[in-house]
Design a protein around this motif. Structure first.
Motif, PDB file in Angstrom:
ATOM      1  N   GLU A   1       0.818  -1.209   0.000  1.00 34.84           N
ATOM      2  CA  GLU A   1       0.000   0.000   0.000  1.00 34.84           C
ATOM      3  C   GLU A   1       0.853   1.260   0.000  1.00 34.84           C
ATOM      4  O   GLU A   1       0.591   2.211  -0.729  1.00 34.84           O
ATOM      5  CB  GLU A   1      -0.928  -0.001   1.225  1.00 34.84           C
ATOM      6  N   ARG A   2       1.870   1.298   0.840  1.00 33.78           N
ATOM      7  CA  ARG A   2       2.739   2.482   0.927  1.00 33.78           C
ATOM      8  C   ARG A   2       4.085   2.115   0.326  1.00 33.78           C
ATOM      9  O   ARG A   2       4.960   1.581   0.993  1.00 33.78           O
ATOM     10  CB  ARG A   2       2.902   2.926   2.384  1.00 33.78           C
ATOM     11  N   ARG A   3       4.202   2.354  -0.933  1.00 31.00           N
ATOM     12  CA  ARG A   3       5.430   1.976  -1.631  1.00 31.00           C
ATOM     13  C   ARG A   3       6.061   3.208  -2.283  1.00 31.00           C
ATOM     14  O   ARG A   3       5.363   4.164  -2.620  1.00 31.00           O
ATOM     15  CB  ARG A   3       5.152   0.929  -2.707  1.00 31.00           C
ATOM     16  N   PRO A   4       7.361   3.184  -2.462  1.00 35.40           N
ATOM     17  CA  PRO A   4       8.019   4.274  -3.200  1.00 35.40           C
ATOM     18  C   PRO A   4       7.608   4.219  -4.671  1.00 35.40           C
ATOM     19  O   PRO A   4       6.965   3.276  -5.129  1.00 35.40           O
ATOM     20  CB  PRO A   4       9.519   3.956  -3.034  1.00 35.40           C
ATOM     21  N   GLY A   5       8.012   5.258  -5.419  1.00 31.99           N
ATOM     22  CA  GLY A   5       7.853   5.192  -6.864  1.00 31.99           C
ATOM     23  C   GLY A   5       8.707   4.063  -7.412  1.00 31.99           C
ATOM     24  O   GLY A   5       9.811   3.788  -6.906  1.00 31.99           O
ATOM     25  N   LEU A   6       8.218   3.375  -8.432  1.00 33.64           N
ATOM     26  CA  LEU A   6       8.921   2.229  -9.004  1.00 33.64           C
ATOM     27  C   LEU A   6       9.358   2.555 -10.430  1.00 33.64           C
ATOM     28  O   LEU A   6       8.526   2.862 -11.292  1.00 33.64           O
ATOM     29  CB  LEU A   6       8.024   0.986  -9.012  1.00 33.64           C
ATOM     30  N   LEU A   7      10.670   2.477 -10.665  1.00 36.54           N
ATOM     31  CA  LEU A   7      11.240   2.762 -11.977  1.00 36.54           C
ATOM     32  C   LEU A   7      12.052   1.557 -12.425  1.00 36.54           C
ATOM     33  O   LEU A   7      12.976   1.127 -11.724  1.00 36.54           O
ATOM     34  CB  LEU A   7      12.121   4.002 -11.916  1.00 36.54           C
ATOM     35  N   VAL A   8      11.700   0.998 -13.572  1.00 36.15           N
ATOM     36  CA  VAL A   8      12.384  -0.178 -14.117  1.00 36.15           C
ATOM     37  C   VAL A   8      13.129   0.239 -15.376  1.00 36.15           C
ATOM     38  O   VAL A   8      12.537   0.819 -16.291  1.00 36.15           O
ATOM     39  CB  VAL A   8      11.379  -1.304 -14.454  1.00 36.15           C
ATOM     40  N   THR A   9      14.429  -0.032 -15.428  1.00 38.06           N
ATOM     41  CA  THR A   9      15.215   0.329 -16.608  1.00 38.06           C
ATOM     42  C   THR A   9      15.773  -0.923 -17.267  1.00 38.06           C
ATOM     43  O   THR A   9      15.962  -1.958 -16.618  1.00 38.06           O
ATOM     44  CB  THR A   9      16.386   1.263 -16.243  1.00 38.06           C
ATOM     45  N   GLY A  10      16.042  -0.819 -18.570  1.00 39.00           N
ATOM     46  CA  GLY A  10      16.600  -1.963 -19.275  1.00 39.00           C
ATOM     47  C   GLY A  10      17.107  -1.584 -20.644  1.00 39.00           C
ATOM     48  O   GLY A  10      16.598  -0.651 -21.271  1.00 39.00           O
ATOM     49  N   SER A  11      18.108  -2.312 -21.125  1.00 40.84           N
ATOM     50  CA  SER A  11      18.706  -2.046 -22.425  1.00 40.84           C
ATOM     51  C   SER A  11      18.122  -2.932 -23.510  1.00 40.84           C
ATOM     52  O   SER A  11      18.708  -3.122 -24.563  1.00 40.84           O
ATOM     53  CB  SER A  11      20.229  -2.237 -22.365  1.00 40.84           C
ATOM     54  N   ALA A  12      16.954  -3.504 -23.251  1.00 45.30           N
ATOM     55  CA  ALA A  12      16.211  -4.256 -24.262  1.00 45.30           C
ATOM     56  C   ALA A  12      14.777  -3.762 -24.229  1.00 45.30           C
ATOM     57  O   ALA A  12      14.324  -3.178 -23.234  1.00 45.30           O
ATOM     58  CB  ALA A  12      16.264  -5.756 -23.978  1.00 45.30           C
ATOM     59  N   LYS A  13      14.052  -3.993 -25.309  1.00 45.29           N
ATOM     60  CA  LYS A  13      12.671  -3.542 -25.376  1.00 45.29           C
ATOM     61  C   LYS A  13      11.820  -4.374 -24.420  1.00 45.29           C
ATOM     62  O   LYS A  13      11.563  -5.547 -24.663  1.00 45.29           O
ATOM     63  CB  LYS A  13      12.139  -3.659 -26.802  1.00 45.29           C
ATOM     64  N   LEU A  14      11.377  -3.772 -23.328  1.00 47.28           N
ATOM     65  CA  LEU A  14      10.641  -4.498 -22.312  1.00 47.28           C
ATOM     66  C   LEU A  14       9.268  -4.930 -22.797  1.00 47.28           C
ATOM     67  O   LEU A  14       8.699  -5.879 -22.281  1.00 47.28           O
ATOM     68  CB  LEU A  14      10.510  -3.635 -21.052  1.00 47.28           C
ATOM     69  N   ASP A  15       8.724  -4.234 -23.786  1.00 48.50           N
ATOM     70  CA  ASP A  15       7.393  -4.603 -24.271  1.00 48.50           C
ATOM     71  C   ASP A  15       7.426  -5.815 -25.195  1.00 48.50           C
ATOM     72  O   ASP A  15       6.396  -6.277 -25.659  1.00 48.50           O
ATOM     73  CB  ASP A  15       6.719  -3.425 -24.978  1.00 48.50           C
ATOM     74  N   THR A  16       8.618  -6.349 -25.475  1.00 51.05           N
ATOM     75  CA  THR A  16       8.695  -7.545 -26.319  1.00 51.05           C
ATOM     76  C   THR A  16       8.620  -8.813 -25.493  1.00 51.05           C
ATOM     77  O   THR A  16       8.500  -9.897 -26.038  1.00 51.05           O
ATOM     78  CB  THR A  16      10.008  -7.569 -27.133  1.00 51.05           C
ATOM     79  N   CYS A  17       8.734  -8.691 -24.183  1.00 51.77           N
ATOM     80  CA  CYS A  17       8.736  -9.875 -23.305  1.00 51.77           C
ATOM     81  C   CYS A  17       7.294 -10.216 -22.943  1.00 51.77           C
ATOM     82  O   CYS A  17       6.838  -9.971 -21.833  1.00 51.77           O
ATOM     83  CB  CYS A  17       9.571  -9.608 -22.055  1.00 51.77           C
ATOM     84  N   ARG A  18       6.561 -10.790 -23.869  1.00 51.83           N
ATOM     85  CA  ARG A  18       5.131 -11.027 -23.668  1.00 51.83           C
ATOM     86  C   ARG A  18       4.817 -12.461 -23.251  1.00 51.83           C
ATOM     87  O   ARG A  18       3.653 -12.833 -23.135  1.00 51.83           O
ATOM     88  CB  ARG A  18       4.364 -10.693 -24.950  1.00 51.83           C
ATOM     89  N   LYS A  19       5.820 -13.269 -23.005  1.00 54.77           N
ATOM     90  CA  LYS A  19       5.581 -14.672 -22.665  1.00 54.77           C
ATOM     91  C   LYS A  19       4.891 -14.825 -21.316  1.00 54.77           C
ATOM     92  O   LYS A  19       4.287 -15.833 -21.036  1.00 54.77           O
ATOM     93  CB  LYS A  19       6.901 -15.443 -22.675  1.00 54.77           C
ATOM     94  N   VAL A  20       4.998 -13.817 -20.450  1.00 57.25           N
ATOM     95  CA  VAL A  20       4.367 -13.904 -19.136  1.00 57.25           C
ATOM     96  C   VAL A  20       2.993 -13.244 -19.148  1.00 57.25           C
ATOM     97  O   VAL A  20       2.390 -13.043 -18.118  1.00 57.25           O
ATOM     98  CB  VAL A  20       5.264 -13.239 -18.060  1.00 57.25           C
TER      99      VAL A  20
END
Length: 382
Positions: free
Chosen positions: A88-107
Motif C-alpha cells: 500500500e505504501r510503496r516508493p515510486g517504481l522505476l524499471v530500466t533496461g537495455s532491451a525492449k521491455l514490451d517484447t517480453c510477452r511470454k508472461v
C-alpha cells in the motif's frame, strides 16, 4: 545535464510503474538517479542486489526504487505486479533496461494498466541545443557526425576515445546481452551482419541478399535483425503505403542509434543522424503525449525516392505531414518531390543540407534548409 524525459517521468512516478528503456549506455541509470535525492538502486547484474530483489529488502522509506536490468529476472512482470499490487505504501517504481521491455510477452499482460513506458534516445541537436551554454548548431552537428550522440563519447569529444568506447560498447551487446537475453550462439554471424549494415545505411535491404552473403536462411537473417532492433542497435524504416500490411512486406531500410557506426560519406551519416532525430521525436510524442506518428520513406518502381515521410495516425487513417530529403551540399531542388506530388495533397516539403550558403524556399512550398538549424528546432505538433 537534465535529460528531456525527466519531468515527464517524475510526473508519472506518483501513480504508475515507469519502464525506461533505450540503448545500452545511453544514460538510463544516470537519468534515473537524477530524478530525486532519495532513492534505492538495485541492479539485477549485481549478485548482492539479486538477493535483495529475491527478499524484497529494499529501503521503503526512499521516495524512489530503481530496478535496473530487471527483465533478466524470470517472470519479472508477474513479480513486479505483485510488488505494485500488494504494497500500500510503496516508493515510486522505476524499471530500466537495455532491451525492449514490451517484447517480453511470454508472461502475459500482467502489467496492463499499471505502467507507462519511456524510450530514452542518444543526444541529438535539439536536446543539446536546449542545454545551457550549448555550442552553435553547426558545431554540435560536426561533433555528432564524428562521435555519435551517446553521452560519454559526445562529452569527451575525442575521436580516439570514441573508437575505443565503440568497440567496448558493441562487445558488451554481442558477448553478454545477446547470449543472456536471446540465447544467440552465432555471435560471429551477427557481428558480420552489423558490419554489413554499416555500409548499407540509406539503402533498401534485401533479406535474401544478406542471407546469401552470410550463408544462412532468410528466416535467420530476419530473426537476427529483429534481435538487433530489440537490443536498440538498429531501427527499421519501411516504405510508405496506404496499406500498412503491404508496406511491411516491402524491403526496409535500417539505421543505427549510434550514428558513429555508419560507414559512408557525410551525406549518408547526416541521413542516419536525421533518421535518429525523427525517430526520437516520434517516440517522445508517443510516450509523453500519447500522439501516434510513423516514419517511412517513399520509393517508386522506377527508383525515384524521398528519404523520409512523416505521418500522423488517426484511427485507421494515416495522414502524411512532411516529406524530407537529406543531402550534404547539393542545393538544387530534388526532382523527386515532383514525382510524388500527384499522390499527396499539399504538405510541408523540406530539403536538408549539411552545407548551405543561403536558405530559400520556392513557390511550390519546397524549403531548402540548413540541417543543423532545422534539426535543432524541429518538433511534431498537431
Amino acid at each position: 545535464m537534465n535529460r528531456y524525459l525527466a519531468s515527464h517521468i517524475i510526473e508519472d512516478l506518483g501513480g504508475k510503474i515507469v519502464l525506461l528503456t533505450g540503448p545500452r549506455q545511453v544514460g538510463k541509470t544516470t537519468l534515473s538517479k537524477m530524478l530525486g535525492r532519495s532513492f534505492d538502486y538495485l541492479n539485477f547484474d549485481n549478485p548482492e542486489h539479486r538477493l535483495a530483489l529475491h527478499d524484497r529488502s529494499w529501503d521503503r522509506k526512499k521516495e524512489l526504487v530503481i530496478f535496473d536490468e530487471l527483465h533478466k529476472l524470470k517472470n519479472w512482470k508477474s513479480w513486479l505486479k505483485g510488488v505494485y499490487d500488494t504494497e500500500e505504501r510503496r516508493p515510486g517504481l522505476l524499471v530500466t533496461g537495455s532491451a525492449k521491455l514490451d517484447t517480453c510477452r511470454k508472461v502475459g499482460d500482467s502489467l496492463a494498466g499499471r505502467f507507462f513506458q519511456f524510450r530514452l534516445h542518444p543526444l541529438d541537436l535539439k536536446e543539446i541545443s536546449a542545454m545551457e551554454g550549448a555550442e552553435a548548431p553547426p558545431a554540435i552537428l560536426a561533433k555528432l557526425l564524428a562521435t555519435g550522440g551517446f553521452p560519454e563519447p559526445y562529452l569527451k569529444a575525442n575521436e580516439r576515445f570514441y573508437r575505443r568506447w565503440q568497440k567496448s560498447h558493441l562487445d558488451i551487446i554481442l558477448k553478454q546481452d545477446l547470449i543472456e537475453l536471446e540465447n544467440v550462439q552465432d555471435i560471429v554471424g551477427i557481428e558480420t551482419l552489423i558490419q554489413m549494415l554499416r555500409t548499407r545505411v540509406g539503402s533498401t535491404i534485401s533479406y535474401s541478399a544478406l542471407a546469401g552473403d552470410l550463408q544462412v536462411s532468410d528466416k535467420t537473417v530476419k530473426r537476427w535483425l529483429t534481435i538487433l532492433e530489440n537490443m536498440y542497435v538498429i531501427f527499421r524504416v519501411t516504405p510508405w503505403h496506404r496499406n500498412i500490411a503491404r508496406a511491411i512486406l516491402k524491403a526496409p531500410k535500417f539505421y543505427f542509434y549510434d550514428t558513429g557506426q555508419v560507414m559512408g560519406n557525410h551525406g549518408v551519416r547526416l541521413e542516419n543522424l536525421t533518421a535518429c532525430a525523427l525517430q526520437k521525436e516520434i517516440h517522445y510524442q508517443e510516450d509523453c503525449h500519447g500522439r501516434a506518428f510513423q516514419l517511412n520513406f517513399l520509393r517508386t518502381k522506377d527508383g525515384k525516392e524521398i528519404d523520409f515521410c512523416l505521418s500522423c495516425r488517426e484511427a485507421d487513417r494515416v495522414k502524411p505531414l512532411l516529406l524530407l530529403e537529406v543531402k550534404w551540399a547539393d542545393a538544387r531542388p530534388s526532382t523527386n518531390f515532383r514525382a510524388f506530388a500527384e499522390y499527396f495533397p499539399p504538405l510541408e516539403k523540406v530539403q536538408l543540407l549539411g552545407e548551405l550558403h543561403r536558405e530559400k524556399s520556392y513557390p511550390d512550398g519546397l524549403e531548402i534548409r540548413r540541417a543543423a538549424n532545422w534539426l535543432a528546432t524541429f518538433s511534431l505538433c498537431l
